[in-house]
Every structure is written in structure tokens, then in C-alpha cells.
Design an enzyme around this catalytic site. Structure first.
Site, PDB file in Angstrom:
ATOM      1  N   TRP A   1      27.064 -80.859  -7.942  1.00 21.91           N
ATOM      2  CA  TRP A   1      28.002 -80.279  -8.910  1.00 21.91           C
ATOM      3  C   TRP A   1      28.760 -81.347  -9.685  1.00 21.91           C
ATOM      4  O   TRP A   1      28.959 -81.229 -10.891  1.00 21.91           O
ATOM      5  CB  TRP A   1      28.945 -79.282  -8.218  1.00 21.91           C
ATOM      6  CG  TRP A   1      28.178 -78.075  -7.788  1.00 21.91           C
ATOM      7  CD1 TRP A   1      27.904 -77.686  -6.508  1.00 21.91           C
ATOM      8  CD2 TRP A   1      27.503 -77.128  -8.636  1.00 21.91           C
ATOM      9  NE1 TRP A   1      27.118 -76.550  -6.514  1.00 21.91           N
ATOM     10  CE2 TRP A   1      26.862 -76.192  -7.798  1.00 21.91           C
ATOM     11  CE3 TRP A   1      27.381 -76.979 -10.023  1.00 21.91           C
ATOM     12  CZ2 TRP A   1      26.111 -75.115  -8.305  1.00 21.91           C
ATOM     13  CZ3 TRP A   1      26.638 -75.909 -10.520  1.00 21.91           C
ATOM     14  CH2 TRP A   1      26.014 -75.002  -9.660  1.00 21.91           C
TER      15      TRP A   1
ATOM     16  N   ASP B   1      37.351 -80.091  -9.333  1.00 22.83           N
ATOM     17  CA  ASP B   1      36.565 -78.852  -9.295  1.00 22.83           C
ATOM     18  C   ASP B   1      36.647 -78.327  -7.862  1.00 22.83           C
ATOM     19  O   ASP B   1      36.049 -78.898  -6.945  1.00 22.83           O
ATOM     20  CB  ASP B   1      35.100 -79.146  -9.676  1.00 22.83           C
ATOM     21  CG  ASP B   1      34.194 -77.926  -9.488  1.00 22.83           C
ATOM     22  OD1 ASP B   1      34.675 -76.861  -9.059  1.00 22.83           O
ATOM     23  OD2 ASP B   1      32.978 -78.060  -9.774  1.00 22.83           O
TER      24      ASP B   1
ATOM     25  N   LYS C   1      33.782 -67.150  -5.252  1.00 18.99           N
ATOM     26  CA  LYS C   1      33.689 -67.502  -3.832  1.00 18.99           C
ATOM     27  C   LYS C   1      34.953 -67.014  -3.104  1.00 18.99           C
ATOM     28  O   LYS C   1      34.900 -65.993  -2.449  1.00 18.99           O
ATOM     29  CB  LYS C   1      33.454 -68.997  -3.670  1.00 18.99           C
ATOM     30  CG  LYS C   1      32.124 -69.412  -4.352  1.00 18.99           C
ATOM     31  CD  LYS C   1      32.111 -70.845  -4.715  1.00 18.99           C
ATOM     32  CE  LYS C   1      31.105 -71.252  -5.759  1.00 18.99           C
ATOM     33  NZ  LYS C   1      29.732 -70.806  -5.594  1.00 18.99           N
TER      34      LYS C   1
END
Ligand code: PMP
Length: 374
Positions: free
Chosen positions: A103, A186, A210
Site C-alpha cells: 500500500w 494511511d 474495515k
């Protein structure tokens, strides 16, 4: 009965939240309308939105000098919106990235279109010579970060959802020679799973799907002094300063997702808040890691210092058994355990809404599977 859902995202939501949303679906609080059918300018929706923001602030103990933005586009959009909004802080249009897995690599690649982006540290520099330990299983220590004092920001990913690597010991960048450089995090896959130290960051962002709610909502928490540096080409609807001024209602926000997030925040409050959920998350993760570490049949390669409490990838000694493992797990009521294709094997995601009993059921199943196939 609902199976235990170990999906990495979109992932399990608290059943109480789903049931409340179902009960209110066509008639919210006697309004005779669904939240989906309400104007985002109506008093009812403005209240839903402001209540959700207030609850999020309390749960995170967010300092008042941070703005909360409810946006769209996912964390992937932020990979571009971050430089578009912040690179203007640096005359040389430069920013630094810590690469710790898939990511953060994606964030770095996207950002390169907008300025002079440098790798400040990378897990590719792992000192391990053990071929069984991949580079992504290690997090570059802060002493090794090479920061530029004139950078607009430093970016890191606090939980690499694919590799299962989590880093929350955020350094004071002043001590690394970058006192004016804000840390941007992030936190898509570990926000609200443990307390965060907001005195160490300038901005935290997360896709909702999530620990927050349904996909479609992206949350940005940004220190207000970082607003106002957008490049002229930045679209208004993605301009953090303009979105903050319009209280996340510059255009139509993802209204239903914001409503659902508000219900999840209520639920989390009822669980005792972030400290209480952290204790449960710690318990869930240690149960699974201890079991894996005591077995020769399952293996997790991540450096124990940075193992994620949210995403636990593991491989089977014999990958030919992978499909059988998944099939039998599904039959036992344990679903979405397939690992990401870049890592292989399995991955169990243990987000806030997954109870300890689900992890106990998984460990029982893994033990039994090992007995039968080990
Ligand atoms: N960052 C992290 C850490 C993620 O886990 C994900 C999605 N799994 C993303 C970014 C991309 O998020 P989105 O799909 O919301 O754009």
C-alpha cells in the site's frame, strides 16, 4: 447462522449495527424516509453527520485543531489528493515516503506525478539473509529514515493490510531533523483499533470499509494549519480546505455510509471505546500468533516487533493443501481466509467487529486441520 468473516475489507460489521440499520432502513426515527432518501442539506442528515463526527472525535481523542473530512474515492484517491493538497508547502515540491509494503508503494507511485518524491526508507533494505523471510516482513527503523527538512510531508502506512506489518510507534520528526515536516499516515486498516498519538501526525486518513463502516466513505483527519496549500489544478471537491469549510457537505457526501459509520461509532462507544477494543484486539491477535508460532505446519514470517493485530497472513507448510484448507474452513463456518495473491497462503483479518470467539473457532479449526493433514 452467520459465518465468521475474516475478510480484509470490505469486512465484518457489528451485527447490532446491521440489525439497527435494517430496522431503520425504510423509516428513520419516524421521519417516514430512509436515510438514503434524505437531502444531505436536511436538518435530519446534518444532525446524523455532525453526530458521527462528534463521536469519532471523542473515540479518537482528536485534538480540536484537527478537521474531520468525510470524503469519497477511498484511500487510493488520497494517494493523489495528498500531494495535490500539500505539496505546495514545499517550494521544491518535494515529499518523502516510507515504503513498507504494497500500500505504501502504491501511494508513492501515484504521488510521483505531482512532485519530487523520494524514498526515505524501504523494507527492501531489510538486513535479513534468510530466504524464508521476505523483505516486506520487516519495517525500516526510524533511525534509518533519511528525511529532507524542506519536504512538504513524510508519508507512511501504519498497517500494511497485505503483508500484515503494523507500525504505530510514530517518531517525533523534529528529532530526525525534520521539525517542520508533518507525518501523514494511511491508517485504513488499523484506525480505531488502538489509540493513536495525534501529537505526532499532521494527517491520518482511512477508507471506511474495515473498522469504520461500508465502502464509499473516506475519512481524512487533518491539522488545520496544513489546509490552504492546494495546487490550482486540485478539483474543488477534493480540496481539503474547501471540504473542511463546507463541513464535508461541499457536494453530496456518501450519506448512507456516513450514517452507518455513526452507528459503528455508537457501537464502539458501547464496547468501552478504543482502549477497551484495543485490549480485545491484543488478545485476539496473540491467540492466533501464539498458535502459529507453536506449530510447524503454519508459518508467519513477519518480524514480531511489527506484526499486525489486524491482518495475520500465514502460510501452510504444504501449499498444495491451500484449497482444501479454504474449503474445509468454509464448511466449518470460517470464510474469506484466502491470502492476497502477492503473498499467497492465508490471511485472517481480525478487525474490531470480529469477536474473540471467532478467533477461538479459527484456532480450533487450524489445530484440527493440522492433526488431519500434518
Ligand atoms: N491503504 C491500505 C492500507 C489499504 O488496506 C487499502 C485497501 N485495502 C488501501 C489503501 C486502498 O483503499 P481503497 O480501496 O479504499 O482505495
Amino acid at each position: 447462522m452467520r459465518p465468521w468473516n475474516f475478510s480484509a475489507g470490505p469486512s465484518v460489521l457489528p451485527i447490532d449495527v446491521l440489525e439497527q440499520a435494517a430496522a431503520e432502513l425504510s423509516n428513520w426515527h419516524g421521519a417516514g424516509l430512509s436515510v438514503m432518501e434524505m437531502s444531505h442539506r436536511s436538518d435530519e442528515f446534518v444532525d446524523i453527520c455532525e453526530t458521527a463526527e462528534a463521536k469519532l472525535r471523542t473515540l479518537l481523542q482528536l485534538p480540536d485543531d484537527f478537521a474531520v473530512l468525510f470524503m469519497q474515492g477511498g484511500a487510493t484517491a488520497i494517494n493523489a489528493l495528498l500531494p495535490l493538497n500539500l505539496i505546495g508547502r514545499s517550494q521544491a515540491k518535494q515529499a518523502d515516503y516510507i515504503l513498507s509494503g504494497s500500500w505504501s508503494n502504491k501511494s508513492f507511485t501515484e504521488a510521483q506525478r505531482y512532485g519530487d518524491m523520494a524514498v526515505a526508507a524501504s523494507s527492501q533494505d531489510s538486513p535479513s539473509t534468510n530466504p524464508k523471510i521476505p523483505a516486506w516482513a520487516w519495517f525500516p527503523p526510524t533511525e534509518a529514515w533519511q528525511l529532507r527538512s524542506q519536504s512538504a510531508y513524510v508519508h507512511l502506512c501504519s498497517n500494511e493490510t497485505i503483508g500484515g506489518v503494523e507500525f504505530t510507534d510514530w517518531p517525533d520528526l523534529a528529532q530526525l531533523g525534520a521539525s517542520d515536516v508533518p507525518l501523514i499516515v494511511d491508517a485504513s486498516s488499523n484506525i480505531l483499533s488502538r489509540p493513536f498519538d495525534f501529537s505526532r501526525v499532521g494527517m491520518v486518513y482511512a477508507g471506511a470499509q474495515k473498522n469504520i463502516g461500508p465502502a464509499g466513505l473516506t475519512v481524512v483527519l487533518i491539522r488545520r494549519d496544513l489546509l490552504g496549500h492546494a495546487l490550482p489544478m486540485c478539483p474543488d471537491v477534493f480540496n481539503f480546505e474547501k471540504v473542511a469549510k463546507a463541513h464535508s457537505r461541499l457536494n453530496t457526501p456518501p450519506t448512507f455510509a456516513i450514517y452507518m459509520a455513526g452507528l459503528v461509532f455508537d457501537w464502539l462507544e458501547k464496547q468501552g471505546g478504543v482502549n477497551a477494543i484495543e485490549r480485545q484486539n491484543r488478545q485476539k491477535a496473540s491467540l492466533l500468533y501464539e498458535f502459529i508460532d507453536n506449530s510447524d505446519f503454519y508459518h508467519n514470517p513477519v518480524d514480531p516487533k511489527v506484526r499486525s493485530r489486524m491482518n495475520v497472513p500465514f502460510i501452510l507448510a504444504d501449499s498444495k493443501l491451500d484449497q482444501r484448507f479454504l474449503d474445509e474452513a468454509k464448511a466449518a463456518g470460517l470464510v474469506q481466509l484466502k491470502g492476497h495473491k502477492s503473498v499467497g497462503g492465508m490471511r485472517a483479518s481480525l478487525y474490531n467487529a470480529l469477536p474473540l470467539s471467532a478467533v477461538e473457532a479459527l484456532v480450533d479449526f487450524m489445530q484440527d486441520f493440522e492433526k488431519r493433514h500434518g
